[in-house]
Design a protein around this motif. Structure first.
Motif, PDB file in Angstrom:
ATOM      1  N   ARG A 203       2.584   2.182  -8.626  1.00 54.22           N
ATOM      2  CA  ARG A 203       1.623   1.118  -8.899  1.00 54.22           C
ATOM      3  C   ARG A 203       0.359   1.258  -8.042  1.00 54.22           C
ATOM      4  O   ARG A 203       0.344   1.950  -7.036  1.00 54.22           O
ATOM      5  CB  ARG A 203       2.273  -0.253  -8.644  1.00 54.22           C
TER       6      ARG A 203
ATOM      7  N   GLN B 124      10.235 -12.070 -15.696  1.00 60.58           N
ATOM      8  CA  GLN B 124      10.943 -11.792 -14.446  1.00 60.58           C
ATOM      9  C   GLN B 124      12.396 -12.254 -14.533  1.00 60.58           C
ATOM     10  O   GLN B 124      12.724 -13.143 -15.311  1.00 60.58           O
ATOM     11  CB  GLN B 124      10.252 -12.505 -13.282  1.00 60.58           C
TER      12      GLN B 124
ATOM     13  N   TYR C 134       7.477  -0.616 -19.957  1.00 58.25           N
ATOM     14  CA  TYR C 134       7.479   0.824 -19.677  1.00 58.25           C
ATOM     15  C   TYR C 134       8.247   1.572 -20.779  1.00 58.25           C
ATOM     16  O   TYR C 134       9.161   1.013 -21.388  1.00 58.25           O
ATOM     17  CB  TYR C 134       8.151   1.107 -18.335  1.00 58.25           C
TER      18      TYR C 134
ATOM     19  N   ASN D 264      12.525 -10.247  -9.679  1.00 60.02           N
ATOM     20  CA  ASN D 264      11.877 -11.075  -8.657  1.00 60.02           C
ATOM     21  C   ASN D 264      12.960 -11.933  -8.022  1.00 60.02           C
ATOM     22  O   ASN D 264      13.452 -12.888  -8.627  1.00 60.02           O
ATOM     23  CB  ASN D 264      10.785 -11.968  -9.254  1.00 60.02           C
TER      24      ASN D 264
ATOM     25  N   GLU E 285       9.758  -2.543  -5.116  1.00 54.76           N
ATOM     26  CA  GLU E 285       9.670  -1.322  -5.929  1.00 54.76           C
ATOM     27  C   GLU E 285       8.221  -1.106  -6.362  1.00 54.76           C
ATOM     28  O   GLU E 285       7.454  -2.058  -6.466  1.00 54.76           O
ATOM     29  CB  GLU E 285      10.574  -1.486  -7.165  1.00 54.76           C
ATOM     30  N   GLY E 286       7.844   0.168  -6.629  1.00 54.30           N
ATOM     31  CA  GLY E 286       6.531   0.381  -7.243  1.00 54.30           C
ATOM     32  C   GLY E 286       5.641   1.416  -6.595  1.00 54.30           C
ATOM     33  O   GLY E 286       4.446   1.181  -6.438  1.00 54.30           O
TER      34      GLY E 286
ATOM     35  N   SER F 156       4.414  -8.169 -13.644  1.00 61.94           N
ATOM     36  CA  SER F 156       5.760  -7.825 -14.105  1.00 61.94           C
ATOM     37  C   SER F 156       5.771  -7.251 -15.513  1.00 61.94           C
ATOM     38  O   SER F 156       4.992  -7.659 -16.373  1.00 61.94           O
ATOM     39  CB  SER F 156       6.651  -9.075 -14.057  1.00 61.94           C
ATOM     40  N   GLU F 157       6.688  -6.330 -15.701  1.00 66.31           N
ATOM     41  CA  GLU F 157       6.840  -5.667 -16.991  1.00 66.31           C
ATOM     42  C   GLU F 157       7.145  -6.705 -18.070  1.00 66.31           C
ATOM     43  O   GLU F 157       8.021  -7.563 -17.890  1.00 66.31           O
ATOM     44  CB  GLU F 157       7.990  -4.665 -16.879  1.00 66.31           C
TER      45      GLU F 157
ATOM     46  N   GLY G 296       9.970  -5.922  -8.540  1.00 63.25           N
ATOM     47  CA  GLY G 296       9.495  -4.730  -9.248  1.00 63.25           C
ATOM     48  C   GLY G 296      10.459  -4.233 -10.295  1.00 63.25           C
ATOM     49  O   GLY G 296      11.317  -4.983 -10.772  1.00 63.25           O
ATOM     50  N   GLY G 297      10.300  -2.969 -10.640  1.00 64.48           N
ATOM     51  CA  GLY G 297      11.107  -2.356 -11.695  1.00 64.48           C
ATOM     52  C   GLY G 297      12.589  -2.564 -11.456  1.00 64.48           C
ATOM     53  O   GLY G 297      13.061  -2.506 -10.327  1.00 64.48           O
ATOM     54  N   LEU G 298      13.289  -2.812 -12.553  1.00 63.06           N
ATOM     55  CA  LEU G 298      14.712  -3.130 -12.439  1.00 63.06           C
ATOM     56  C   LEU G 298      15.514  -2.031 -13.118  1.00 63.06           C
ATOM     57  O   LEU G 298      15.397  -1.831 -14.323  1.00 63.06           O
ATOM     58  CB  LEU G 298      14.969  -4.471 -13.112  1.00 63.06           C
TER      59      LEU G 298
ATOM     60  N   SER H  46      10.975  -7.475 -15.154  1.00 62.19           N
ATOM     61  CA  SER H  46      10.976  -7.012 -13.761  1.00 62.19           C
ATOM     62  C   SER H  46      11.790  -7.939 -12.878  1.00 62.19           C
ATOM     63  O   SER H  46      11.967  -9.124 -13.185  1.00 62.19           O
ATOM     64  CB  SER H  46       9.547  -6.951 -13.216  1.00 62.19           C
TER      65      SER H  46
END
Lengths: 187, 335
Positions: free
Chosen positions: B284, B325, B236, B261, B280-281, B320-321, B173-175, B259
């Motif tokens: 979501r 990843q 984001y 992984n 994370e998330g 993923s953003e 998830g978000g980093l 993101s």
């Protein structure tokens, strides 16, 4: 497992067929069912918070019209209007129709669709977020939206599911054909 | 995984009761969530739980064999400490299995008033040394620390050899690569921060618009912080992932839209002594929760059974953003 919604635009013919249909009966029905849903589940308005009474435009890219949605205690409304008549909206959500339906029932993840640019938002982001999170929690099925329970709800959900699957296949085929034509044109 | 290694716990996010049910159904060992106010670091419109919803969620999760961890992980504001105390009391009353906190006052209140409740140290505390972690453990009885996303795997192994508390690490998830709990980037642009008001890039300060060329412009607090060419993946609207211009060059200064992984490192993380893996998330949707949790359930179980979770994890890339990843600092190549 659905992740994002690749190429789910309806064929242009659908839009052409829908365009001349009268809007008022559909508006009346959608408004009535939305009001009933809000009355049955007041916790949804609580979750919406500041977005109550705020008009939000839902714009299916592949349909001829836009939906102007306003949620309120007893005055919720769904207006069907031309896409250039949504200036009242405080926020706008744009995506293909089937993608919007998939967001409504939680099939797709809105952030993932935003990352892939399949979903576009304009205006007040906080309103879109509140609406998205409320819909996520609503766990809306067609049966629930139409106020059904028991076997009628099961039938409605099954019927809608089948219809949606067929529409997705149609949209998928349409997109594949369009892509193939595009590639042919490039050769 | 050797026989003496215990299976790592899968800790999953939930921003709504529906997401909590999705996480429990998909095989989460534990689910973390927060109340709908400033006491948690995901204070977004329409998100989070009322005390009643939390109590129902705890009952649902327990029936499925999952624990519920309540994040009360922002820093209590002077003059309004009552909100944070109430959140701790409510979490205990809802029968939550643990409280995740960062603020000394919140930790003290939880330890004193609810000594039987497990306490986890939030990543917001940015505890990154044995001394800091031992302080929280000795002073408040903290049982687990959520590690900042700045450690390499060997560093985590070394840390675990020096502390007695459990460690939990982010795997998907978000980093966030900043010193969490002390990052004020968002405050500079909006006046709000994840640390005090629970929002990094508050949505009421975010604007998106497309220009005539189809470029997506992301704005935060009136500043254009990034632009994405037509048909390219977006990210984001966070300042740390914005583009900055300096000395004639424009680019991503802190981090790219990407993101985390850490799937490929799960075995190494187990060997490093990690107790729990965090996804994370909380912001979501259910589709993300169900997809990511079931993928990582398969992956964690696969460490013991040998089942290949590769295809299930590969399918998560679309979540993923920026469609990209990274294994982040777990595999540091720049030191």
């Amino acid at each position: 497992m659905p992740t994002t919604a690749p190429a789910l635009s309806l064929p242009p013919l659908i839009s052409t067929l829908i365009a001349p249909l009268p809007k008022t009966p559909m508006e009346v029905l959608l408004t009535r069912f939305t009001r009933r849903l809000v009355a049955r589940r007041p916790e949804l308005l609580q979750r919406l918070g500041a977005v109550v009474k705020v008009p939000i435009a839902i714009v299916p890219d592949d349909m001829p019209h836009a939906f102007l949605l306003s949620l309120d205690n007893d005055k919720s409304s769904v207006e069907i209007c031309d896409k250039d008549q949504i200036t009242r909206a405080k926020a706008v959500v744009r995506a293909p129709f089937l993608v919007l339906l998939g967001l409504l029932d939680g099939t797709y993840d809105a952030d993932a669709l935003f990352f892939t640019r399949d979903l576009k938002i304009e205006g007040r982001t906080e309103h879109v977020l509140a609406l998205r999170n409320t819909l996520e929690e609503a766990d809306l099925t067609p049966g629930e939206f139409f106020g059904l329970s028991g076997r009628p709800a099961q039938w409605m959900n099954g019927f809608s599911g089948t219809l949606l699957d067929k529409a997705k296949r149609l949209a998928g085929n349409g997109s594949r054909n369009a892509n193939s034509m595009e590639q042919d044109g490039q050769r | 995984m050797s026989k003496e290694e215990k299976q790592m716990e899968l800790v999953c996010p939930a921003g709504t009761p529906a997401a909590l049910r999705a996480a429990a159904d998909a095989g989460a060992d534990a689910i973390y969530c927060g109340f709908a106010n400033e006491t948690n670091a995901r204070n977004f419109p329409g998100l989070n739980f009322s005390p009643t919803e939390l109590a129902d969620g705890v009952a649902y999760a327990h029936a499925k064999g999952a624990k519920v961890l309540v994040a009360i992980n922002t820093f209590a504001r002077a003059g309004s400490i009552g909100l944070w105390r109430q959140a701790v009391d409510d979490a205990a009353a809802c029968n939550a299995d643990a409280i995740i906190a960062a603020d000394l006052a919140v930790l003290e209140h939880a330890a004193e008033k609810h000594p039987d409740r497990r306490l986890h140290l939030s990543v917001q505390a940015a505890a990154n040394s044995p001394e800091a972690i031992r302080f929280y453990s000795d002073t408040f009885g903290v049982k687990r620390v959520v590690l900042p996303r700045v450690f390499s795997v060997p560093e985590i192994a070394a840390l675990n050899r020096e502390i007695d508390v459990e460690t939990e690490v982010f795997v998907f998830g978000g980093l966030c690569v900043m010193t969490e709990g002390r990052c004020s980037l968002s405050s500079y642009a909006t006046g709000k921060s994840p640390n005090l008001t629970g929002v990094c890039s508050p949505p009421d300060h975010v604007d998106y618009r497309e220009d005539n060329a189809g470029r997506l412009l992301a704005q935060l607090g009136g500043f254009t912080i990034d632009s994405f060419e037509k048909n390219t993946p977006a990210g984001y609207p966070t300042l740390c992932k914005g583009q900055f211009s300096a000395e004639g060059r424009t680019g991503y200064l802190f981090e790219d839209p990407v993101s985390l992984n850490a799937f490929e490192l799960l075995e190494d993380l187990a060997k490093a002594g990690v107790t729990a893996l965090k996804i994370e998330g909380r912001q979501r949707g259910k589709a993300y929760i169900a997809g990511v949790v079931s993928g990582f359930r398969r992956a964690v179980d696969g460490l013991a059974t040998g089942t290949d979770a590769g295809p299930a994890i590969a399918a998560l890339k679309t979540f993923s953003e920026g469609g990209r990843q990274t294994s982040g600092s777990y595999k540091k190549t720049w030191r």
